[in-house]
Design a protein around this motif. Sequence first.
Motif, PDB file in Angstrom:
ATOM      1  N   TRP A  76      -1.182  -8.478 -14.146  1.00  0.00           N
ATOM      2  CA  TRP A  76      -0.106  -8.277 -13.302  1.00  0.00           C
ATOM      3  C   TRP A  76       0.515  -6.984 -12.857  1.00  0.00           C
ATOM      4  O   TRP A  76       1.516  -7.471 -11.931  1.00  0.00           O
ATOM      5  N   PHE A  77      -0.380  -6.066 -13.184  1.00  0.00           N
ATOM      6  CA  PHE A  77       0.080  -4.775 -11.460  1.00  0.00           C
ATOM      7  C   PHE A  77       0.107  -5.450 -10.523  1.00  0.00           C
ATOM      8  O   PHE A  77       1.190  -4.927  -9.603  1.00  0.00           O
ATOM      9  N   HIS A  78      -0.983  -6.150 -10.247  1.00  0.00           N
ATOM     10  CA  HIS A  78      -1.179  -6.844  -8.765  1.00  0.00           C
ATOM     11  C   HIS A  78       0.036  -7.676  -7.895  1.00  0.00           C
ATOM     12  O   HIS A  78       0.406  -7.616  -7.273  1.00  0.00           O
ATOM     13  N   SER A  79       0.157  -8.214  -8.853  1.00  0.00           N
ATOM     14  CA  SER A  79       1.379  -9.557  -8.744  1.00  0.00           C
ATOM     15  C   SER A  79       2.726  -8.724  -8.951  1.00  0.00           C
ATOM     16  O   SER A  79       3.205  -8.971  -8.093  1.00  0.00           O
ATOM     17  N   ALA A  80       3.240  -8.001  -9.336  1.00  0.00           N
ATOM     18  CA  ALA A  80       4.010  -7.846  -9.749  1.00  0.00           C
ATOM     19  C   ALA A  80       4.048  -6.346  -8.291  1.00  0.00           C
ATOM     20  O   ALA A  80       5.490  -6.841  -7.878  1.00  0.00           O
ATOM     21  N   LEU A  81       4.074  -5.888  -7.749  1.00  0.00           N
ATOM     22  CA  LEU A  81       4.046  -5.020  -6.773  1.00  0.00           C
ATOM     23  C   LEU A  81       3.653  -6.183  -5.140  1.00  0.00           C
ATOM     24  O   LEU A  81       4.880  -6.050  -4.640  1.00  0.00           O
ATOM     25  N   HIS A  88      -4.852  -0.108  -4.328  1.00  0.00           N
ATOM     26  CA  HIS A  88      -5.716   0.435  -3.356  1.00  0.00           C
ATOM     27  C   HIS A  88      -6.302  -0.819  -2.511  1.00  0.00           C
ATOM     28  O   HIS A  88      -6.005  -0.658  -1.955  1.00  0.00           O
ATOM     29  N   GLY A  89      -7.842  -0.223  -2.943  1.00  0.00           N
ATOM     30  CA  GLY A  89      -8.877  -1.063  -2.361  1.00  0.00           C
ATOM     31  C   GLY A  89      -8.695  -2.869  -2.764  1.00  0.00           C
ATOM     32  O   GLY A  89      -8.923  -3.086  -1.501  1.00  0.00           O
ATOM     33  N   MET A  90      -8.064  -3.071  -4.236  1.00  0.00           N
ATOM     34  CA  MET A  90      -7.830  -4.698  -4.319  1.00  0.00           C
ATOM     35  C   MET A  90      -7.083  -5.191  -2.580  1.00  0.00           C
ATOM     36  O   MET A  90      -6.950  -5.593  -2.340  1.00  0.00           O
ATOM     37  N   VAL A  91      -5.820  -4.455  -2.285  1.00  0.00           N
ATOM     38  CA  VAL A  91      -4.631  -4.256  -1.754  1.00  0.00           C
ATOM     39  C   VAL A  91      -4.845  -4.660  -0.511  1.00  0.00           C
ATOM     40  O   VAL A  91      -4.922  -5.153   0.335  1.00  0.00           O
ATOM     41  N   SER A  92      -5.897  -3.605  -0.197  1.00  0.00           N
ATOM     42  CA  SER A  92      -6.353  -3.255   0.932  1.00  0.00           C
ATOM     43  C   SER A  92      -6.875  -5.166   1.237  1.00  0.00           C
ATOM     44  O   SER A  92      -7.283  -5.276   2.367  1.00  0.00           O
ATOM     45  N   ASN A  93      -7.846  -4.838   0.812  1.00  0.00           N
ATOM     46  CA  ASN A  93      -9.023  -6.254   1.056  1.00  0.00           C
ATOM     47  C   ASN A  93      -8.338  -7.257   0.862  1.00  0.00           C
ATOM     48  O   ASN A  93      -9.837  -8.617   1.199  1.00  0.00           O
ATOM     49  N   ARG A  94      -7.916  -8.009   0.202  1.00  0.00           N
ATOM     50  CA  ARG A  94      -7.449  -9.349  -0.257  1.00  0.00           C
ATOM     51  C   ARG A  94      -7.563  -9.948   0.805  1.00  0.00           C
ATOM     52  O   ARG A  94      -6.170  -9.625   1.411  1.00  0.00           O
ATOM     53  N   PRO A  95      -7.350 -11.467   0.822  1.00  0.00           N
ATOM     54  CA  PRO A  95      -6.825 -12.641   1.115  1.00  0.00           C
ATOM     55  C   PRO A  95      -5.347 -13.360   1.372  1.00  0.00           C
ATOM     56  O   PRO A  95      -4.824 -12.022   0.680  1.00  0.00           O
ATOM     57  N   ASP A  96      -4.838 -13.736   1.946  1.00  0.00           N
ATOM     58  CA  ASP A  96      -3.648 -14.003   1.666  1.00  0.00           C
ATOM     59  C   ASP A  96      -3.223 -14.428   0.525  1.00  0.00           C
ATOM     60  O   ASP A  96      -4.204 -15.027  -0.352  1.00  0.00           O
ATOM     61  N   ASP A 138       1.527 -20.564  -8.197  1.00  0.00           N
ATOM     62  CA  ASP A 138       0.442 -19.870  -9.918  1.00  0.00           C
ATOM     63  C   ASP A 138       1.659 -18.775 -10.759  1.00  0.00           C
ATOM     64  O   ASP A 138       2.259 -18.225 -10.589  1.00  0.00           O
ATOM     65  N   VAL A 139       1.352 -19.231 -12.233  1.00  0.00           N
ATOM     66  CA  VAL A 139       1.498 -18.382 -12.994  1.00  0.00           C
ATOM     67  C   VAL A 139       1.760 -16.915 -12.643  1.00  0.00           C
ATOM     68  O   VAL A 139       2.464 -15.829 -13.283  1.00  0.00           O
ATOM     69  N   TRP A 140       0.949 -15.688 -12.101  1.00  0.00           N
ATOM     70  CA  TRP A 140       0.631 -14.914 -11.192  1.00  0.00           C
ATOM     71  C   TRP A 140       1.933 -14.860 -10.328  1.00  0.00           C
ATOM     72  O   TRP A 140       2.459 -13.024 -10.775  1.00  0.00           O
ATOM     73  N   PHE A 141       2.496 -15.728  -9.825  1.00  0.00           N
ATOM     74  CA  PHE A 141       4.249 -14.971  -9.207  1.00  0.00           C
ATOM     75  C   PHE A 141       5.090 -15.000 -10.358  1.00  0.00           C
ATOM     76  O   PHE A 141       5.886 -14.377 -10.300  1.00  0.00           O
ATOM     77  N   GLU A 142       5.064 -16.418 -10.950  1.00  0.00           N
ATOM     78  CA  GLU A 142       6.064 -16.169 -12.340  1.00  0.00           C
ATOM     79  C   GLU A 142       5.933 -14.919 -13.132  1.00  0.00           C
ATOM     80  O   GLU A 142       6.935 -14.288 -13.578  1.00  0.00           O
ATOM     81  N   SER A 143       4.680 -14.460 -13.786  1.00  0.00           N
ATOM     82  CA  SER A 143       5.054 -13.019 -14.364  1.00  0.00           C
ATOM     83  C   SER A 143       5.565 -12.382 -13.703  1.00  0.00           C
ATOM     84  O   SER A 143       5.868 -10.663 -13.738  1.00  0.00           O
ATOM     85  N   GLY A 144       5.076 -11.819 -12.389  1.00  0.00           N
ATOM     86  CA  GLY A 144       5.097 -10.594 -11.040  1.00  0.00           C
ATOM     87  C   GLY A 144       6.155 -10.609 -10.551  1.00  0.00           C
ATOM     88  O   GLY A 144       7.072  -9.516 -10.372  1.00  0.00           O
ATOM     89  N   LEU A 161       0.952  -1.609   0.124  1.00  0.00           N
ATOM     90  CA  LEU A 161       0.156  -0.144  -0.044  1.00  0.00           C
ATOM     91  C   LEU A 161       1.319   1.864  -0.119  1.00  0.00           C
ATOM     92  O   LEU A 161       0.784   2.034  -0.033  1.00  0.00           O
ATOM     93  N   ASP A 162       2.175   1.715   0.429  1.00  0.00           N
ATOM     94  CA  ASP A 162       2.567   2.727   0.849  1.00  0.00           C
ATOM     95  C   ASP A 162       3.498   2.896  -0.417  1.00  0.00           C
ATOM     96  O   ASP A 162       4.033   3.279  -1.158  1.00  0.00           O
ATOM     97  N   GLU A 163       4.229   1.355  -1.534  1.00  0.00           N
ATOM     98  CA  GLU A 163       4.490   1.391  -3.025  1.00  0.00           C
ATOM     99  C   GLU A 163       3.213   2.253  -3.657  1.00  0.00           C
ATOM    100  O   GLU A 163       4.219   2.944  -4.042  1.00  0.00           O
ATOM    101  N   ILE A 164       1.657   1.649  -3.535  1.00  0.00           N
ATOM    102  CA  ILE A 164       1.455   2.448  -4.195  1.00  0.00           C
ATOM    103  C   ILE A 164       1.399   3.865  -4.178  1.00  0.00           C
ATOM    104  O   ILE A 164       0.800   4.479  -5.187  1.00  0.00           O
ATOM    105  N   ASP A 165       1.180   4.305  -2.918  1.00  0.00           N
ATOM    106  CA  ASP A 165       1.288   5.533  -3.001  1.00  0.00           C
ATOM    107  C   ASP A 165       2.040   6.104  -2.973  1.00  0.00           C
ATOM    108  O   ASP A 165       2.043   6.972  -4.164  1.00  0.00           O
ATOM    109  N   ARG A 166       3.498   5.785  -4.101  1.00  0.00           N
ATOM    110  CA  ARG A 166       4.301   6.372  -4.570  1.00  0.00           C
ATOM    111  C   ARG A 166       4.404   6.568  -6.267  1.00  0.00           C
ATOM    112  O   ARG A 166       5.365   6.731  -6.514  1.00  0.00           O
ATOM    113  N   VAL A 167       3.454   5.484  -6.178  1.00  0.00           N
ATOM    114  CA  VAL A 167       3.785   5.230  -7.800  1.00  0.00           C
ATOM    115  C   VAL A 167       2.810   6.112  -8.686  1.00  0.00           C
ATOM    116  O   VAL A 167       1.798   6.446  -8.055  1.00  0.00           O
TER     117      VAL A 167
END
Length: 615
Positions: free
Chosen positions: A586-591, A465-473, A550-556, A447-453
């Motif tokens: 990809w934005f999400h998994s890369a972050l 920001h809303g997605m990361v705030s509320n997502r599960p593990d 997870d392939v999203w981890f791979e591309s992330g 979340l801190d990084e999202i604010d700097r981008v």
Amino acid sequence: MDYKATLNLPQTEFPMRANLPQREPELLARWEQEHLYERIQEAGKGRPLYVLHDGPPYANGRIHIGHALNKILKDIIVKAKTMAGFRAPYVPGWDCHGLPIEHQVLKELGEKKKGLDTLAIRTLCREYAEKYYRIQRDEFRRLGVLGDWEHPYLTMDPAYEATILREFGKFVATGGVYKGLKPVLWCTVDHTALAEAEVEYEDHTSPSIYVKFPLVNAPSVLSRAAGFDLSFPAEVKTVSVVIWTTTPWTLPANQAVCLHPDIDYAFVKVGNEVVIVAQRLVEEVAKACALADYTILGTRKGSQGFEGLETQRPLADGFSPILLGDFVTLDQGTGCVHIAPGHGQEDYALVLDYNASAAPGERLEILAPVDDAGRFTEAVKEFAGQPVLKANAGIIERLRANGVLLGSQTLTHSYPHCWRCKQPVIFRATEQWFVSMDEQGLRRHALDEIDRVTWIPARGHDRIHGMVSNRPDWCLSRQRTWGTPIPALICAACRAVLADPQVISHVADLVAVHGADIWFQKPAQDLMPTGTVCPKCGGRQFEKERDILDVWFESGVSHAAVLKPRGQGWWPADLYLEGSDQHRGWFHSALLAKFSGCGCRRRTTRKTFASPRRF
């Protein structure tokens, strides 16, 4: 008279017709022959560096208009920055692992797949990905996009696979990775867990039922309960909490009922029984359940005497306690929620909290009596073998026969579907590998990084920001074949799971040379560093983890596999440019993947995430 001859027109050697079908291939061939991209990069040495990092398309099929839009926009940026005095390299890449390729290969094999082992299937998947990455590469070149097409990054290359494992090892080293029984989105067609980014929400018609959970205590006992101080008429025989659900199939796994501590609940007399629902929803429930004649005897808040009371489970033996939880809402239903911790995230968290302080004999189960194909197991004898969604009708009839069905309708609502097979998915508790969002501060750092981008358009900031705030593990494991293996070991003696950074590093070194297939070729003993022992029992015999990442981890982790090895100035990238769907992809998994190990403390102020559909 030829009037054209009387005009003073400009003279040009350019042909009057562009003749692009013939001239464009000639022009592209000349660019390639002259090594135009390489010459531009050579001429740009010493200039300021501007890096657009390519999000990898999936290598399965020919390109479509979305691919063209993506690559052309990137090409415009790269060429514009080059002409503005920057050195702007462009390294294309492809996402090569994952279920879509495996699914297509198995589909083409048909019955032949039964005679093939894992390595043979992986070989066919590799050939499939190789074929389509080359087809797409030629089609992107035909669009006139300049880039390092002879040296792209591929997630199935051994060096990239080794980086995937090393980045996973960094997460393990921080203590943020764990394996546990937890409800996840599950595709019953593909038999695997899904990430949030692999789910699409479509309209779906579900049952909408109201079910009574009779309180174990008699009305005379309840009238004297602390906090109630409520008299029931003599004719009242039972008092029940009423829940509402659109997933009747989860009722066999019920463990509790949840009320909100601050909501007012009404005791509603209907004939010779009393039902308990949220006061604000009484009229709505009465209409849905055709309760023509009812009387409200009184109201009490959820915190006034309800907690700890036991109810009779409507489809199973045993009792479900009433618990209190802040996640209960009054948007729909009754204000009372049936809790099946094996089939819901909030249910799971609530039961974990309850079990933490409960006596051993009073702890609730994380029950999920459903197999990989979404069918009831023998634990639900009456419906064993039935697909859970198809069993809904029979479950409703059983509730009716048991006298606990207060009302039944249908509801068309937004429901999660698998983005590959397009079929409805379910929540199901299974043993999976997770990265904790909070244990080591991953959510906070992200979340801190999202604010700097810099986000283009600016609304992209609030969306992710809303997605990361509320997502599960983050569920990292998949129950498939074509991908990078999770390099963990299972002790043959005590069944302890060993995910050790030293073991992971050793496996990564082997993969860098031989590719990820070596995990499936060699026995566990040949993949471990000398002297590896089980930290729990001291055992030296191990089995290999069978799940893949997870392939999203791979591309992330492409930032680590592509940008960091190329030298100073490449990392972090200046721009990620993808469609708006990549806020959850990809934005999400890369972050999230960026914060493996101590990387979470590094600022990356240069990066811009842009969504071209909003330009």
